[in-house]
Enzyme design. Structure first.
Site, PDB file in Angstrom:
ATOM      1  N   ARG A   1       0.958  -1.180   0.151  1.00 64.17           N
ATOM      2  CA  ARG A   1      -0.166   0.019  -0.064  1.00 64.17           C
ATOM      3  C   ARG A   1       0.734   1.350  -0.145  1.00 64.17           C
ATOM      4  NH1 ARG A   1      -2.824  -3.901   2.619  1.00 64.17           N
ATOM      5  NH2 ARG A   1      -4.845  -4.080   1.781  1.00 64.17           N
TER       6      ARG A   1
ATOM      7  N   HIS B   1      -0.804  -2.715  -4.694  1.00 65.29           N
ATOM      8  CA  HIS B   1      -0.319  -3.514  -5.628  1.00 65.29           C
ATOM      9  C   HIS B   1      -0.418  -3.112  -7.131  1.00 65.29           C
ATOM     10  CE1 HIS B   1      -0.073  -6.436  -2.439  1.00 65.29           C
ATOM     11  NE2 HIS B   1      -1.017  -6.816  -2.425  1.00 65.29           N
TER      12      HIS B   1
ATOM     13  N   HIS C   1       3.054 -12.743  -5.075  1.00 64.42           N
ATOM     14  CA  HIS C   1       1.898 -13.001  -4.121  1.00 64.42           C
ATOM     15  C   HIS C   1       1.302 -14.368  -4.395  1.00 64.42           C
ATOM     16  CE1 HIS C   1      -1.525 -11.645  -2.064  1.00 64.42           C
ATOM     17  NE2 HIS C   1      -0.861 -10.295  -2.052  1.00 64.42           N
TER      18      HIS C   1
ATOM     19  N   ASP D   1      -1.502  -9.628   8.445  1.00 65.05           N
ATOM     20  CA  ASP D   1      -1.432  -8.722   7.264  1.00 65.05           C
ATOM     21  C   ASP D   1      -0.102  -7.767   7.499  1.00 65.05           C
ATOM     22  OD1 ASP D   1      -1.771  -7.988   4.731  1.00 65.05           O
ATOM     23  OD2 ASP D   1      -3.671  -7.522   4.865  1.00 65.05           O
TER      24      ASP D   1
ATOM     25  N   GLN E   1       6.026  -9.329   4.183  1.00 65.27           N
ATOM     26  CA  GLN E   1       4.578  -9.330   4.421  1.00 65.27           C
ATOM     27  C   GLN E   1       4.295 -10.863   4.647  1.00 65.27           C
ATOM     28  OE1 GLN E   1       3.078  -6.187   4.465  1.00 65.27           O
ATOM     29  NE2 GLN E   1       0.815  -6.797   4.727  1.00 65.27           N
TER      30      GLN E   1
ATOM     31  N   GLU F   1       5.556 -12.240   1.310  1.00 64.86           N
ATOM     32  CA  GLU F   1       5.876 -11.253   0.333  1.00 64.86           C
ATOM     33  C   GLU F   1       7.066 -10.440   0.526  1.00 64.86           C
ATOM     34  OE1 GLU F   1       2.318  -8.936  -0.228  1.00 64.86           O
ATOM     35  OE2 GLU F   1       1.230 -10.525   0.493  1.00 64.86           O
TER      36      GLU F   1
HETATM   37  C1  BGC Z   1      -2.383  -7.469   1.166  1.00 58.23           C
HETATM   38  C2  BGC Z   1      -3.568  -7.474   1.622  1.00 58.23           C
HETATM   39  C3  BGC Z   1      -4.498  -7.441   0.703  1.00 58.23           C
HETATM   40  C4  BGC Z   1      -3.988  -8.807  -0.258  1.00 58.23           C
HETATM   41  C5  BGC Z   1      -4.872  -9.044  -1.809  1.00 58.23           C
HETATM   42  C6  BGC Z   1      -1.786  -8.596   0.427  1.00 58.23           C
HETATM   43  O1  BGC Z   1      -0.646  -8.467  -0.042  1.00 58.23           O
HETATM   44  O2  BGC Z   1      -1.418  -7.339   2.213  1.00 58.23           O
HETATM   45  O3  BGC Z   1      -4.099  -6.570   2.662  1.00 58.23           O
HETATM   46  O4  BGC Z   1      -6.006  -7.697   0.857  1.00 58.23           O
HETATM   47  O5  BGC Z   1      -2.726  -8.410  -0.735  1.00 58.23           O
HETATM   48  O6  BGC Z   1      -4.908  -9.998  -1.915  1.00 58.23           O
END
Ligand code: BGC
Length: 348
Positions: free
Chosen positions: A80, A105, A177, A249, A284, A312
């Site tokens: 973000r 993203h 991801h 998260d 992450q 991640e």
């Molecule tokens: C984020 C989540 C998000 C997700 C989307 C992750 O990398 O941290 O908050 O909802 O991606 O799939």
């Protein structure tokens, strides 16, 4: 060995699947759409191949599930950016607000939705994906050339090598991801997975999942993964940070004293262990809290909440607006060069 087959068609274009197999028969499957890791099939403690990646059998379902970024390369900026804005060289850029008030993203048409050029790398046993992202693509500056290599070796280690060049100063934060489930993609909730993360600190967030700006100590909290801990201990806890994010998260501040070692996890049932290495400062942990799907995944399985987790590797979320953190800036004609690997093995 790399084999290509047609996976699907999208707007008259072929979507191909590249299977990279190693000498042991284990393999990784990658799509040219989004550079998606569709499968990683590796042997369990009984020698049976297990697919540890959540995914889909056709492109339509990947598109329907796009908010989940399943298996995809994420860019230009993974995670973000607060208020979807940043300033670089005195110029302020307004990005897409595709996650409430914030940017997530890479925006509405991020790298996860692009069809990448693919080159087969026989010698290295892998493929190289290439993409040209034009100046002001999703409002990011600079013509950016991106190259992502996926290499799968005979030790069952998948290495992802990200490289990029820009003709103007820009920001860049690339990740993958993939959602892992070491019990097998269709084995259910990931709570019993044991996880270790090489981090003394993590980044608490506000209720929009933007880091507050401080680095909190993991000690004495459910974020303490310095020794193996079951993911469910945290998921079932009343830690305010867990309640806010509906699970994990959060970005962990990797301890760089042990080089690039970032994390390990394993599943007792299959014996499958995965170690993660990266040169990035952050990791992450996302426990699939928002997985909400009512259509088939692979092998006609319908994935539910927290049935996969992502590790991640990246610059810290919103780092471009936190100048004291390592900056995700790629200077004009500089090279972005980063390696993450996921190494699989067996614990008997
Ligand atoms: C984020 C989540 C998000 C997700 C989307 C992750 O990398 O941290 O908050 O909802 O991606 O799939």
């Amino acid at each position: 060995m790399v084999e290509v087959q047609k996976f699907d068609t999208l707007n008259d274009e072929d979507i191909n699947l590249y299977r990279i197999s190693n000498k042991t028969g284990a393999y990784v499957e990658i799509l040219n759409y989004g550079g998606i890791i569709k499968s990683i099939c590796i042997p369990d403690k009984n020698g049976m191949l297990v697919d540890v990646i959540i995914g889909f059998e056709n492109i339509n379902n990947y598109i329907k599930a796009e908010r989940g970024y399943f298996g995809a390369i994420v860019g230009r900026y993974a995670n973000r950016i607060k208020n979807a804005t940043f300033t670089l060289n005195n110029e302020t850029y307004q990005l897409a607000k595709n996650d409430g008030n914030n940017h997530l993203h890479g925006g509405y048409n991020g790298f996860d939705k692009r069809i990448w050029e693919v080159e087969i790398l026989e010698q290295e046993n892998g493929i190289r994906l290439g993409l040209l992202s034009k100046h002001m693509d999703e409002n990011y500056p600079g013509n950016l050339n991106v190259s992502v290599k996926y290499i799968f070796d005979d030790m069952n280690s998948l290495t992802i090598h990200y490289e990029a060049w820009s003709d103007a100063d820009t920001i860049l934060n690339l990740t993958n991801h993939a959602y892992f489930n070491l019990g097998g993609h269709n084995s259910g909730h990931i709570g019993n997975t044991l996880l270790k993360i090489n981090a003394d600190g993590y980044l608490p967030t506000d209720n929009e999942l933007i880091p507050l700006g401080n680095i909190a100590k993991v000690e004495g909290t459910v974020f303490d993964f310095r020794n193996y801990r079951r993911i469910c201990e945290g998921l079932d806890s009343y830690d305010p940070q867990i309640l806010l994010a509906k699970g994990y998260d959060h970005n962990f501040v990797l301890d760089k004293n042990q080089g690039n070692y970032a994390a390990s996890c394993y599943c007792e049932e299959t014996g499958i262990k995965m170690d993660c290495f990266t040169d990035m400062p952050g990791l992450q942990l996302y426990t699939g809290n928002f997985i909400d799907i009512d259509f088939y995944g692979k092998e006609s399985y319908v994935y539910k909440r927290q049935e996969g987790f992502c590790l991640e590797t990246q610059y810290f979320p919103n780092s471009i607006n936190n100048p004291e953190w390592l900056q995700p800036i790629l200077g004009k004609n500089e090279k972005y060069d980063s390696i993450t690997s996921y190494a699989f093995s067996i614990i008997q």
